[in-house]
Design a protein around this motif. Sequence first.
Motif, PDB file in Angstrom:
ATOM      1  N   THR A  43     -14.507  12.625 -27.338  1.00  0.00           N
ATOM      2  CA  THR A  43     -13.594  11.788 -28.110  1.00  0.00           C
ATOM      3  C   THR A  43     -14.035  10.329 -27.997  1.00  0.00           C
ATOM      4  OG1 THR A  43     -11.692  13.272 -27.966  1.00  0.00           O
ATOM      5  CG2 THR A  43     -11.215  10.925 -28.145  1.00  0.00           C
ATOM      6  N   HIS A  44     -14.025   9.614 -29.123  1.00  0.00           N
ATOM      7  CA  HIS A  44     -14.563   8.253 -29.143  1.00  0.00           C
ATOM      8  C   HIS A  44     -13.563   7.198 -28.675  1.00  0.00           C
ATOM      9  CE1 HIS A  44     -16.934  10.482 -32.269  1.00  0.00           C
ATOM     10  NE2 HIS A  44     -17.901   9.981 -31.536  1.00  0.00           N
ATOM     11  N   ALA A  45     -12.276   7.456 -28.823  1.00  0.00           N
ATOM     12  CA  ALA A  45     -11.240   6.514 -28.401  1.00  0.00           C
ATOM     13  C   ALA A  45      -9.937   7.281 -28.221  1.00  0.00           C
ATOM     14  CB  ALA A  45     -11.067   5.379 -29.409  1.00  0.00           C
ATOM     15  N   ILE A  46      -9.032   6.703 -27.450  1.00  0.00           N
ATOM     16  CA  ILE A  46      -7.758   7.349 -27.127  1.00  0.00           C
ATOM     17  C   ILE A  46      -6.604   6.537 -27.694  1.00  0.00           C
ATOM     18  CG2 ILE A  46      -6.189   8.023 -25.258  1.00  0.00           C
ATOM     19  CD1 ILE A  46      -8.634   9.778 -25.285  1.00  0.00           C
ATOM     20  N   SER A  47      -5.656   7.241 -28.336  1.00  0.00           N
ATOM     21  CA  SER A  47      -4.409   6.625 -28.770  1.00  0.00           C
ATOM     22  C   SER A  47      -3.241   7.383 -28.149  1.00  0.00           C
ATOM     23  CB  SER A  47      -4.291   6.651 -30.294  1.00  0.00           C
ATOM     24  OG  SER A  47      -3.107   6.012 -30.723  1.00  0.00           O
ATOM     25  N   VAL A  48      -2.208   6.665 -27.776  1.00  0.00           N
ATOM     26  CA  VAL A  48      -0.996   7.290 -27.242  1.00  0.00           C
ATOM     27  C   VAL A  48       0.211   6.689 -27.963  1.00  0.00           C
ATOM     28  CG1 VAL A  48      -2.051   7.665 -24.980  1.00  0.00           C
ATOM     29  CG2 VAL A  48      -0.677   5.604 -25.363  1.00  0.00           C
ATOM     30  N   THR A  49       1.340   7.336 -27.828  1.00  0.00           N
ATOM     31  CA  THR A  49       2.621   6.903 -28.401  1.00  0.00           C
ATOM     32  C   THR A  49       2.548   6.621 -29.887  1.00  0.00           C
ATOM     33  OG1 THR A  49       2.355   4.566 -27.682  1.00  0.00           O
ATOM     34  CG2 THR A  49       3.507   6.063 -26.190  1.00  0.00           C
ATOM     35  N   GLY A  50       1.676   7.369 -30.579  1.00  0.00           N
ATOM     36  CA  GLY A  50       1.734   7.422 -32.027  1.00  0.00           C
ATOM     37  C   GLY A  50       2.612   8.605 -32.407  1.00  0.00           C
ATOM     38  N   THR A  51       2.609   9.003 -33.664  1.00  0.00           N
ATOM     39  CA  THR A  51       3.473  10.093 -34.117  1.00  0.00           C
ATOM     40  C   THR A  51       3.341  11.329 -33.238  1.00  0.00           C
ATOM     41  OG1 THR A  51       3.258   9.326 -36.398  1.00  0.00           O
ATOM     42  CG2 THR A  51       4.043  11.574 -36.078  1.00  0.00           C
ATOM     43  N   THR A  52       2.113  11.713 -32.912  1.00  0.00           N
ATOM     44  CA  THR A  52       1.861  12.911 -32.114  1.00  0.00           C
ATOM     45  C   THR A  52       2.404  12.779 -30.700  1.00  0.00           C
ATOM     46  OG1 THR A  52      -0.116  13.319 -33.445  1.00  0.00           O
ATOM     47  CG2 THR A  52       0.033  14.490 -31.355  1.00  0.00           C
ATOM     48  N   GLY A  53       2.555  11.548 -30.215  1.00  0.00           N
ATOM     49  CA  GLY A  53       3.070  11.308 -28.867  1.00  0.00           C
ATOM     50  C   GLY A  53       4.581  11.215 -28.785  1.00  0.00           C
ATOM     51  N   GLU A  68       0.596   2.209 -19.820  1.00  0.00           N
ATOM     52  CA  GLU A  68      -0.010   1.740 -18.572  1.00  0.00           C
ATOM     53  C   GLU A  68      -0.789   2.854 -17.879  1.00  0.00           C
ATOM     54  OE1 GLU A  68       3.196  -1.745 -17.260  1.00  0.00           O
ATOM     55  OE2 GLU A  68       3.475   0.320 -16.568  1.00  0.00           O
ATOM     56  N   THR A  69      -0.239   4.059 -17.873  1.00  0.00           N
ATOM     57  CA  THR A  69      -0.924   5.203 -17.269  1.00  0.00           C
ATOM     58  C   THR A  69      -2.236   5.485 -17.990  1.00  0.00           C
ATOM     59  OG1 THR A  69       1.205   6.177 -16.622  1.00  0.00           O
ATOM     60  CG2 THR A  69      -0.702   7.644 -16.642  1.00  0.00           C
ATOM     61  N   ALA A  70      -2.178   5.419 -19.322  1.00  0.00           N
ATOM     62  CA  ALA A  70      -3.377   5.696 -20.115  1.00  0.00           C
ATOM     63  C   ALA A  70      -4.469   4.669 -19.867  1.00  0.00           C
ATOM     64  CB  ALA A  70      -3.014   5.749 -21.595  1.00  0.00           C
ATOM     65  N   VAL A  71      -4.115   3.393 -19.911  1.00  0.00           N
ATOM     66  CA  VAL A  71      -5.153   2.364 -19.775  1.00  0.00           C
ATOM     67  C   VAL A  71      -5.785   2.416 -18.386  1.00  0.00           C
ATOM     68  CG1 VAL A  71      -3.731   0.412 -18.955  1.00  0.00           C
ATOM     69  CG2 VAL A  71      -5.696  -0.017 -20.424  1.00  0.00           C
ATOM     70  N   LYS A  72      -4.986   2.764 -17.385  1.00  0.00           N
ATOM     71  CA  LYS A  72      -5.533   2.878 -16.027  1.00  0.00           C
ATOM     72  C   LYS A  72      -6.464   4.077 -15.920  1.00  0.00           C
ATOM     73  CE  LYS A  72      -4.117   3.169 -11.163  1.00  0.00           C
ATOM     74  NZ  LYS A  72      -2.945   3.222 -10.221  1.00  0.00           N
ATOM     75  N   LYS A  97       2.834  -6.950 -27.715  1.00  0.00           N
ATOM     76  CA  LYS A  97       2.456  -7.945 -26.704  1.00  0.00           C
ATOM     77  C   LYS A  97       2.133  -7.275 -25.378  1.00  0.00           C
ATOM     78  CE  LYS A  97       5.133 -11.742 -28.750  1.00  0.00           C
ATOM     79  NZ  LYS A  97       6.326 -12.612 -28.616  1.00  0.00           N
ATOM     80  N   LYS A  98       2.892  -6.254 -25.019  1.00  0.00           N
ATOM     81  CA  LYS A  98       2.619  -5.511 -23.792  1.00  0.00           C
ATOM     82  C   LYS A  98       1.243  -4.845 -23.858  1.00  0.00           C
ATOM     83  CE  LYS A  98       6.129  -5.915 -20.955  1.00  0.00           C
ATOM     84  NZ  LYS A  98       5.959  -6.423 -19.565  1.00  0.00           N
ATOM     85  N   ALA A  99       0.911  -4.300 -25.030  1.00  0.00           N
ATOM     86  CA  ALA A  99      -0.403  -3.671 -25.190  1.00  0.00           C
ATOM     87  C   ALA A  99      -1.516  -4.674 -24.952  1.00  0.00           C
ATOM     88  CB  ALA A  99      -0.519  -3.069 -26.592  1.00  0.00           C
ATOM     89  N   GLN A 100      -1.349  -5.888 -25.473  1.00  0.00           N
ATOM     90  CA  GLN A 100      -2.354  -6.926 -25.233  1.00  0.00           C
ATOM     91  C   GLN A 100      -2.434  -7.272 -23.754  1.00  0.00           C
ATOM     92  OE1 GLN A 100      -3.272 -10.440 -27.820  1.00  0.00           O
ATOM     93  NE2 GLN A 100      -2.139 -11.549 -26.239  1.00  0.00           N
ATOM     94  N   GLU A 101      -1.284  -7.406 -23.104  1.00  0.00           N
ATOM     95  CA  GLU A 101      -1.269  -7.770 -21.685  1.00  0.00           C
ATOM     96  C   GLU A 101      -2.000  -6.751 -20.822  1.00  0.00           C
ATOM     97  OE1 GLU A 101       2.783  -8.253 -20.518  1.00  0.00           O
ATOM     98  OE2 GLU A 101       3.153  -9.913 -21.920  1.00  0.00           O
ATOM     99  N   MET A 102      -1.891  -5.477 -21.184  1.00  0.00           N
ATOM    100  CA  MET A 102      -2.517  -4.447 -20.349  1.00  0.00           C
ATOM    101  C   MET A 102      -3.957  -4.148 -20.739  1.00  0.00           C
ATOM    102  SD  MET A 102      -0.439  -0.998 -21.555  1.00  0.00           S
ATOM    103  CE  MET A 102       1.167  -1.708 -21.233  1.00  0.00           C
ATOM    104  N   GLY A 103      -4.491  -4.882 -21.729  1.00  0.00           N
ATOM    105  CA  GLY A 103      -5.912  -4.768 -22.042  1.00  0.00           C
ATOM    106  C   GLY A 103      -6.262  -3.757 -23.111  1.00  0.00           C
ATOM    107  N   ALA A 104      -5.332  -3.427 -23.990  1.00  0.00           N
ATOM    108  CA  ALA A 104      -5.635  -2.506 -25.082  1.00  0.00           C
ATOM    109  C   ALA A 104      -6.687  -3.115 -26.011  1.00  0.00           C
ATOM    110  CB  ALA A 104      -4.371  -2.187 -25.874  1.00  0.00           C
TER     111      ALA A 104
END
Length: 307
Positions: A43-53, A68-72, A97-104
Motif C-alpha cells: 500500500t502506498h499511503a494510509i488513510s483513517v477516519t474516512g467513510t470506511t473508518g 495519533e495511533t496511526a501516525v505513530k 489542525k490536529k492532523a497538521q500538529e501530529m505530522g499528517a
Amino acid sequence: MFEEAKQKLRGSIAPIVTPFHEDYSIDYATFENLIDWHISSGTHAISVTGTTGEPSSLTVEERIRVMETAVKKINGRVPFVPGTGSTNHQETLYLTKKAQEMGADAALVIVPYYNKPSQHALYKHYKIVADSVDIPIIVYNIPGRTATNLHVDTLARLHEDCPNIIGVKESNKDFEHVNRVLLKCGRDFLLYSGIELLCYPMLAIGGAGHISATANVVPGKIADLYNTWVAGDAQKALDLHFELMELNDVLFKDTNPAPLKAALGMMGKIKPVLRLPMDLPTAELQNEIRDVLQQHVVLPDEIAAKR
C-alpha cells in the motif's frame, strides 16, 4: 510549494477500517496490525477516519486517538492522510489542525453531509479550512452519501484560491464530471478514484491513484493496479481491473463498510463488529461474500474448507 506532496501522494491510499472489540470499544492492537499488513503488502499511503473508518460513529476524541495511533505506527514508512471532515465546520477545523500538529502528510476533507450546503457555502467552508493549515488538502466528493455534489467550477475556484488544495477524491459515478475536474483544475491536480470500478478508468485519464475500500481485503492487488499502470503495462492493469470486479461488486451490495468488515472477519483480520446504526450484512450476503473471497484465495484454509 506543494510539488513534493504531489509526487508523494500517488498510488493506492488505503482507507483502513476502524476495528472494534465485541463491546464496541476500539481495538487499537488490531488496528496497528492492519497498518503493518498494508505497508508490507505494498500500500502506498494510509488513510483513517474516512467513510470506511466509520467516523460518524466515533467521538471527536476517538478520531484524534485513532489518528495519533496511526501516525505513530506508520512512523514515516508511507504517507499518512487522515480524514478530518465533518458535517460541523468548527469540528472540521479542529480535526484538520490536529492532523497538521501530529505530522499528517495531507488531510482528506469530505463535503459536509446532511446539511446540503450551496456551492457558495461549500467554497467558504473549504477556503477557511484550507487557510487554517499549511498541509495539503484533498477534497472528498461523495454525493451518494452527502446528498451534495461539489461542482467542478467550485473545485477549480478553490484550487486557484487555495494553493494547498492539491487534489480530490471523487466517489462520483459521473465520469464526465471527473474528466472535467482535470480539464478545469489542470492535469497536475491529483485526482483519486473513490469508486472501485472507476479506479482503472481514472488512471487512464491521468488520475493520481485511488482510495479504494477494497484495498482492505486485497491491498497488494489494489496497489498493483496502480503499479502496473505506471510501469506502462496497460493490458496487465486492465486484466487486474476485471479480475477485481466481482470482489468489488460484492463488497458494495450493502453499505460500506458492512460487507468489508464481514469479509475481514472471515479472513481473521478483525472481529466483524460495527457500531449501530450500521450492522453486518444478512447471512445470505455473508455467504456470497465468503464464496467470492474463496475464489480470490484470501480466506484462511480452515475457513475455506468449511464451504
